[in-house]
Design a protein around this motif. Structure first.
Motif, PDB file in Angstrom:
ATOM      1  N   SER A  42       0.844  -1.193   0.000  1.00 33.64           N
ATOM      2  CA  SER A  42       0.000   0.000   0.000  1.00 33.64           C
ATOM      3  C   SER A  42       0.875   1.236   0.000  1.00 33.64           C
ATOM      4  O   SER A  42       2.099   1.153   0.169  1.00 33.64           O
ATOM      5  CB  SER A  42      -0.898   0.002   1.251  1.00 33.64           C
ATOM      6  OG  SER A  42      -1.955  -0.926   1.088  1.00 33.64           O
ATOM      7  N   GLY A  43       0.239   2.377  -0.203  1.00 28.55           N
ATOM      8  CA  GLY A  43       0.979   3.631  -0.197  1.00 28.55           C
ATOM      9  C   GLY A  43       0.819   4.324   1.147  1.00 28.55           C
ATOM     10  O   GLY A  43       0.673   3.666   2.175  1.00 28.55           O
ATOM     11  N   GLY A  44       0.838   5.648   1.115  1.00 29.99           N
ATOM     12  CA  GLY A  44       0.687   6.435   2.339  1.00 29.99           C
ATOM     13  C   GLY A  44       1.999   6.592   3.092  1.00 29.99           C
ATOM     14  O   GLY A  44       3.057   6.120   2.671  1.00 29.99           O
ATOM     15  N   GLU A  45       1.896   7.244   4.247  1.00 34.74           N
ATOM     16  CA  GLU A  45       3.079   7.568   5.066  1.00 34.74           C
ATOM     17  C   GLU A  45       3.516   6.402   5.963  1.00 34.74           C
ATOM     18  O   GLU A  45       4.694   6.194   6.204  1.00 34.74           O
ATOM     19  CB  GLU A  45       2.740   8.763   5.979  1.00 34.74           C
ATOM     20  CG  GLU A  45       2.378  10.044   5.252  1.00 34.74           C
ATOM     21  CD  GLU A  45       3.562  10.645   4.524  1.00 34.74           C
ATOM     22  OE1 GLU A  45       3.387  11.100   3.388  1.00 34.74           O
ATOM     23  OE2 GLU A  45       4.676  10.596   5.087  1.00 34.74           O
ATOM     24  N   THR A  46       2.543   5.680   6.472  1.00 34.50           N
ATOM     25  CA  THR A  46       2.871   4.680   7.521  1.00 34.50           C
ATOM     26  C   THR A  46       3.968   3.705   7.126  1.00 34.50           C
ATOM     27  O   THR A  46       4.853   3.420   7.932  1.00 34.50           O
ATOM     28  CB  THR A  46       1.595   3.933   7.954  1.00 34.50           C
ATOM     29  OG1 THR A  46       0.616   4.887   8.365  1.00 34.50           O
ATOM     30  CG2 THR A  46       1.873   2.952   9.075  1.00 34.50           C
ATOM     31  N   ASP A  74      -2.816  -0.606  -4.461  1.00 41.22           N
ATOM     32  CA  ASP A  74      -3.529   0.451  -5.177  1.00 41.22           C
ATOM     33  C   ASP A  74      -2.531   1.504  -5.634  1.00 41.22           C
ATOM     34  O   ASP A  74      -1.377   1.532  -5.213  1.00 41.22           O
ATOM     35  CB  ASP A  74      -4.632   1.079  -4.309  1.00 41.22           C
ATOM     36  CG  ASP A  74      -4.107   1.779  -3.063  1.00 41.22           C
ATOM     37  OD1 ASP A  74      -4.859   2.569  -2.484  1.00 41.22           O
ATOM     38  OD2 ASP A  74      -2.953   1.540  -2.669  1.00 41.22           O
ATOM     39  N   ARG A  76      -2.454   5.688  -7.425  1.00 44.22           N
ATOM     40  CA  ARG A  76      -3.164   6.849  -7.965  1.00 44.22           C
ATOM     41  C   ARG A  76      -2.830   6.918  -9.456  1.00 44.22           C
ATOM     42  O   ARG A  76      -1.749   6.539  -9.892  1.00 44.22           O
ATOM     43  CB  ARG A  76      -2.694   8.118  -7.269  1.00 44.22           C
ATOM     44  CG  ARG A  76      -3.057   8.161  -5.786  1.00 44.22           C
ATOM     45  CD  ARG A  76      -2.028   7.396  -4.950  1.00 44.22           C
ATOM     46  NE  ARG A  76      -2.379   7.354  -3.542  1.00 44.22           N
ATOM     47  CZ  ARG A  76      -2.088   8.318  -2.676  1.00 44.22           C
ATOM     48  NH1 ARG A  76      -1.542   9.414  -3.101  1.00 44.22           N
ATOM     49  NH2 ARG A  76      -2.404   8.182  -1.398  1.00 44.22           N
ATOM     50  N   ASN A  86       2.333   5.868  -5.371  1.00 45.62           N
ATOM     51  CA  ASN A  86       2.711   4.860  -4.361  1.00 45.62           C
ATOM     52  C   ASN A  86       3.962   4.112  -4.804  1.00 45.62           C
ATOM     53  O   ASN A  86       4.852   3.818  -3.991  1.00 45.62           O
ATOM     54  CB  ASN A  86       1.558   3.879  -4.116  1.00 45.62           C
ATOM     55  CG  ASN A  86       0.388   4.551  -3.422  1.00 45.62           C
ATOM     56  OD1 ASN A  86       0.529   5.620  -2.821  1.00 45.62           O
ATOM     57  ND2 ASN A  86      -0.791   3.947  -3.504  1.00 45.62           N
ATOM     58  N   GLY A 144      -2.764  -0.245   4.783  1.00 44.07           N
ATOM     59  CA  GLY A 144      -2.803   0.832   5.766  1.00 44.07           C
ATOM     60  C   GLY A 144      -4.257   1.101   6.117  1.00 44.07           C
ATOM     61  O   GLY A 144      -5.167   0.395   5.665  1.00 44.07           O
ATOM     62  N   LEU A 145      -4.480   2.114   6.928  1.00 44.75           N
ATOM     63  CA  LEU A 145      -5.849   2.480   7.328  1.00 44.75           C
ATOM     64  C   LEU A 145      -5.915   3.998   7.397  1.00 44.75           C
ATOM     65  O   LEU A 145      -5.123   4.622   8.106  1.00 44.75           O
ATOM     66  CB  LEU A 145      -6.177   1.870   8.704  1.00 44.75           C
ATOM     67  CG  LEU A 145      -7.623   2.007   9.190  1.00 44.75           C
ATOM     68  CD1 LEU A 145      -8.564   1.134   8.339  1.00 44.75           C
ATOM     69  CD2 LEU A 145      -7.723   1.599  10.666  1.00 44.75           C
ATOM     70  N   HIS A 150     -10.725   4.218   5.428  1.00 45.89           N
ATOM     71  CA  HIS A 150     -10.477   3.548   4.136  1.00 45.89           C
ATOM     72  C   HIS A 150      -9.227   2.683   4.233  1.00 45.89           C
ATOM     73  O   HIS A 150      -8.319   2.924   5.033  1.00 45.89           O
ATOM     74  CB  HIS A 150     -10.373   4.572   2.994  1.00 45.89           C
ATOM     75  CG  HIS A 150      -9.058   5.242   2.861  1.00 45.89           C
ATOM     76  ND1 HIS A 150      -8.772   6.462   3.460  1.00 45.89           N
ATOM     77  CD2 HIS A 150      -7.940   4.882   2.208  1.00 45.89           C
ATOM     78  CE1 HIS A 150      -7.540   6.813   3.162  1.00 45.89           C
ATOM     79  NE2 HIS A 150      -7.015   5.872   2.409  1.00 45.89           N
ATOM     80  N   ALA A 152      -6.663   0.336   1.262  1.00 42.68           N
ATOM     81  CA  ALA A 152      -6.449   0.273  -0.191  1.00 42.68           C
ATOM     82  C   ALA A 152      -7.116   1.524  -0.761  1.00 42.68           C
ATOM     83  O   ALA A 152      -6.928   2.622  -0.221  1.00 42.68           O
ATOM     84  CB  ALA A 152      -7.015  -1.029  -0.766  1.00 42.68           C
ATOM     85  N   ARG A 181      -8.084   6.321  -8.946  1.00 45.07           N
ATOM     86  CA  ARG A 181      -7.174   5.306  -8.424  1.00 45.07           C
ATOM     87  C   ARG A 181      -7.495   3.962  -9.037  1.00 45.07           C
ATOM     88  O   ARG A 181      -8.615   3.708  -9.467  1.00 45.07           O
ATOM     89  CB  ARG A 181      -7.311   5.199  -6.894  1.00 45.07           C
ATOM     90  CG  ARG A 181      -6.793   6.395  -6.120  1.00 45.07           C
ATOM     91  CD  ARG A 181      -7.473   6.487  -4.783  1.00 45.07           C
ATOM     92  NE  ARG A 181      -6.822   7.441  -3.890  1.00 45.07           N
ATOM     93  CZ  ARG A 181      -6.140   7.081  -2.799  1.00 45.07           C
ATOM     94  NH1 ARG A 181      -6.015   5.815  -2.483  1.00 45.07           N
ATOM     95  NH2 ARG A 181      -5.580   7.984  -2.010  1.00 45.07           N
ATOM     96  N   LYS A 204      -5.718   7.673  14.171  1.00 44.27           N
ATOM     97  CA  LYS A 204      -6.342   6.459  13.629  1.00 44.27           C
ATOM     98  C   LYS A 204      -7.180   5.725  14.686  1.00 44.27           C
ATOM     99  O   LYS A 204      -7.750   4.661  14.392  1.00 44.27           O
ATOM    100  CB  LYS A 204      -5.244   5.506  13.128  1.00 44.27           C
ATOM    101  CG  LYS A 204      -4.286   6.096  12.099  1.00 44.27           C
ATOM    102  CD  LYS A 204      -4.956   6.318  10.764  1.00 44.27           C
ATOM    103  CE  LYS A 204      -4.047   6.990   9.778  1.00 44.27           C
ATOM    104  NZ  LYS A 204      -3.050   6.090   9.156  1.00 44.27           N
TER     105      LYS A 204
HETATM  106  C1  6PG Z   1      -3.160   5.048  -0.632  1.00 43.94           C
HETATM  107  C2  6PG Z   1      -2.955   3.949   0.351  1.00 43.94           C
HETATM  108  C3  6PG Z   1      -3.980   4.051   1.451  1.00 43.94           C
HETATM  109  C4  6PG Z   1      -3.207   4.212   2.753  1.00 43.94           C
HETATM  110  C5  6PG Z   1      -4.051   4.913   3.779  1.00 43.94           C
HETATM  111  C6  6PG Z   1      -3.241   5.206   5.045  1.00 43.94           C
HETATM  112  O1  6PG Z   1      -2.861   4.865  -1.811  1.00 43.94           O
HETATM  113  O2  6PG Z   1      -3.541   6.133  -0.173  1.00 43.94           O
HETATM  114  O3  6PG Z   1      -2.871   2.718  -0.216  1.00 43.94           O
HETATM  115  O4  6PG Z   1      -4.876   3.005   1.528  1.00 43.94           O
HETATM  116  O5  6PG Z   1      -2.785   2.940   3.200  1.00 43.94           O
HETATM  117  O6  6PG Z   1      -4.501   6.136   3.216  1.00 43.94           O
HETATM  118  O7  6PG Z   1      -2.285   6.175   4.713  1.00 43.94           O
HETATM  119  P1  6PG Z   1      -1.254   6.726   5.825  1.00 43.94           P
HETATM  120  O8  6PG Z   1      -0.333   5.583   6.109  1.00 43.94           O
HETATM  121  O9  6PG Z   1      -0.561   7.880   5.128  1.00 43.94           O
HETATM  122  O10 6PG Z   1      -2.060   7.145   7.011  1.00 43.94           O
END
Ligand code: 6PG
Length: 249
Positions: A42-46, A74, A76, A86, A144-145, A150, A152, A181, A204
């Motif tokens: 997954s993407g995001g910061e975590t 996933d 963008r 991502n 992630g969450l 949400h 994915a 996406r 979260k």
């Molecule tokens: C995306 C991620 C998404 C991510 C959550 C949590 O493409 O945005 O796949 O599902 O896991 O948004 O993002 P953070 O880790 O930044 O809180």
């Protein structure tokens, strides 16, 4: 389905280090049993700290990169070099630092028209299905969450019926998000041998509590739709996301 497990860590660093160990163990088991390891990110910061760990010693030096195949949960619909990509973030923090064969990188081509990107990715996923199977079974899916619940690109309010039997879906921009996406659907995520959620931070708390609650409505809390059919589900969370102060440790 196995009962989900939850592991709680003091902070994001310890959570990331522990997830790197989970990743390495999953690689070892998959390569031993099937000669390859298929993971969807997954993407995001975590996950960024995890990515940096996997791109550094010792993991960079000893993991069997030739047997590791990297996919995305996933993406963008943006070019690979876009700050929102991502793939681009995983490349910068991890993948450019390791000896992963380029052919083992299976990114979602966000620069393409969404329908074409979906079809191209579906074909790649199909080519990795095990003998006699229709769908790819990932050895590990990292999720992630979002604060809104949400995961994915499954956003609150997105009815389950929309995807039918699709493995991959196009998700229209919503709730202030600008780009379309491309996302795996729960159908293929739930085929995975292991699904790991990484959740960090006090923001979260409510999403994590609701997403772990079996009574929550999956329409409002889409992470409830992640129920591996035969695989395991592991919540790797930090104390802040669980609403426990560090002193409570
Ligand atoms: C995306 C991620 C998404 C991510 C959550 C949590 O493409 O945005 O796949 O599902 O896991 O948004 O993002 P953070 O880790 O930044 O809180």
């Amino acid at each position: 389905m196995e009962k989900p497990r939850t592991l709680i860590f003091p902070d994001l660093e310890s959570l990331s280090r522990a997830t790197a160990v989970v990743f390495a163990q999953a690689v070892k088991q998959a390569v031993k049993e099937r000669g390859r390891f298929l993971v969807a990110l997954s993407g995001g910061e975590t996950p960024l700290m995890l990515f940096s760990l996997l791109g550094s010693s010792p993991y960079r030096d000893y993991l069997p990169w030739r047997e590791i195949h990297i996919f995305w949960v996933d993406e963008r619909c943006v070019p690979a070099g876009d700050a929102d990509s991502n793939y681009g973030n995983a490349w910068q923090h991890w993948l450019k630092h390791v000896a992963l064969p380029p052919a083992n990188l299976h990114r979602i081509q966000g620069e393409l028209e969404a329908g074409e990107a979906l079809e191209t990715y579906e074909k790649i996923l199909g080519s990795f299905a095990d003998q006699g199977e229709t769908w790819v079974a990932f050895d590990l899916v990292l999720l992630g969450l979002g604060n809104d619940g949400h995961t994915a690109s499954l956003f609150p309010g997105s009815p389950a019926g929309d995807e039918g039997q699709a493995l991959v879906s196009v998700v229209q921009p919503s709730q202030g998000r600008l780009a379309k996406r491309i996302s795996l659907t729960p159908l293929v995520i739930n085929q995975a041998r292991q699904v790991v959620f990484m959740v960090s931070g006090a923001s979260k708390q409510s999403a994590l509590a609701a997403s772990r609650n079996p009574d929550s409505d999956p329409l409002r809390w889409p992470a409830r739709r992640i129920q591996p059919l035969t695989g395991s589900l592991l919540w790797m969370v930090d104390a802040a996301a669980m609403g426990e102060s560090k002193e409570a440790e």
